[in-house]
Design a protein around this motif. Sequence first.
Motif, PDB file in Angstrom:
ATOM      1  N   LEU A 169      80.852-100.162  63.708  1.00 34.75           N
ATOM      2  CA  LEU A 169      80.254-101.325  63.616  1.00 34.75           C
ATOM      3  C   LEU A 169      78.492-101.395  63.771  1.00 34.75           C
ATOM      4  N   GLY A 170      78.205-100.341  64.614  1.00 37.31           N
ATOM      5  CA  GLY A 170      76.895-100.215  64.791  1.00 37.31           C
ATOM      6  C   GLY A 170      76.256 -99.804  63.368  1.00 37.31           C
ATOM      7  N   TRP A 171      76.789 -99.304  62.618  1.00 41.46           N
ATOM      8  CA  TRP A 171      76.307 -98.978  61.096  1.00 41.46           C
ATOM      9  C   TRP A 171      76.800 -99.984  60.414  1.00 41.46           C
ATOM     10  N   ALA A 172      77.877-100.683  60.272  1.00 41.25           N
ATOM     11  CA  ALA A 172      78.275-101.471  59.164  1.00 41.25           C
ATOM     12  C   ALA A 172      77.571-102.590  59.404  1.00 41.25           C
ATOM     13  N   TRP A 173      76.650-102.991  60.550  1.00 43.19           N
ATOM     14  CA  TRP A 173      75.823-103.958  60.808  1.00 43.19           C
ATOM     15  C   TRP A 173      74.844-104.037  59.991  1.00 43.19           C
ATOM     16  N   ARG A 174      74.257-102.883  59.146  1.00 47.12           N
ATOM     17  CA  ARG A 174      73.449-102.671  58.378  1.00 47.12           C
ATOM     18  C   ARG A 174      73.660-102.748  56.992  1.00 47.12           C
ATOM     19  N   HIS A 175      74.912-103.300  56.533  1.00 46.74           N
ATOM     20  CA  HIS A 175      75.224-103.041  55.316  1.00 46.74           C
ATOM     21  C   HIS A 175      74.446-103.715  54.168  1.00 46.74           C
ATOM     22  N   GLU A 176      73.798-104.818  54.643  1.00 48.09           N
ATOM     23  CA  GLU A 176      72.846-105.216  53.581  1.00 48.09           C
ATOM     24  C   GLU A 176      71.689-104.135  53.405  1.00 48.09           C
ATOM     25  N   ARG A 177      71.283-103.546  54.106  1.00 51.85           N
ATOM     26  CA  ARG A 177      70.033-102.620  54.095  1.00 51.85           C
ATOM     27  C   ARG A 177      70.989-101.427  53.077  1.00 51.85           C
ATOM     28  N   HIS A 178      72.073-101.146  53.546  1.00 56.26           N
ATOM     29  CA  HIS A 178      72.698 -99.968  52.590  1.00 56.26           C
ATOM     30  C   HIS A 178      72.921-100.546  51.000  1.00 56.26           C
ATOM     31  N   GLN A 179      72.774-101.935  50.926  1.00 61.36           N
ATOM     32  CA  GLN A 179      72.958-102.175  49.678  1.00 61.36           C
ATOM     33  C   GLN A 179      74.659-102.214  49.132  1.00 61.36           C
ATOM     34  N   VAL A 180      75.442-102.615  50.112  1.00 62.21           N
ATOM     35  CA  VAL A 180      76.772-102.756  50.127  1.00 62.21           C
ATOM     36  C   VAL A 180      77.102-104.203  50.280  1.00 62.21           C
TER      37      VAL A 180
END
Length: 210
Positions: A169-180
């Motif tokens: 979840l810690g990383w999925a939280w940044r999905h917008e920055r991942h452009q996903v």
Amino acid sequence: MSIELWTWNTPNGRKISVALEEMGLPYTVKTVNISKDEQFNPEFLAFSPNNRIPAIKDPSGPDGQPITVFESGAILLYLAEKTGKFLPKSLRDRVPVYEWLMWQMGGFGPMPGQVHHFLMQPEGPARDYGFGRYHKETVRLYGVLDRRLEGRDFVATTGEPSVADFAILGWAWRHERHQVDLATVPNVKRWYETMMARPATQRGFEVALS
């Protein structure tokens, strides 16, 4: 006595604030401003030798003696062992938690982290190559997670989340920055929204770290 959480507002830092809130452990925050290279301060390096956040100091460790723990995956496992929460009792049931925690630590963290890095570089061939390479792998990893979550509420357990969910979840939280776009991975989207609706998880993301 409270655990000291030495951290910053990053995916790896948020894993631990979420876990501490979910486990109901008292803690205090010690900010380590990585934009000012505070992770290289001797006081921090003394117990986090890889100069990375997060790290913890637990004054009430095993046998009542203080202990320090660095590396977010190790911290999650330590806290789960300490509290008996979010980690199954039987070895057979623990194995999927170990697998998906290591999946996050080895891939779904380093790869989107490189996406973050290359997005901040000046436009040009090197940026385009680096972003393209790591974004493709990041998208693939979201797909792996999406297939895993088909018909499942949580990544590695049933009935309640595990520390693997907190880590991912810690990383999925940044999905917008991942452009996903999570709409492209509907099982991840459903899981993400369920996790982020948990009151303790919300508190973990609201802790002032910057």
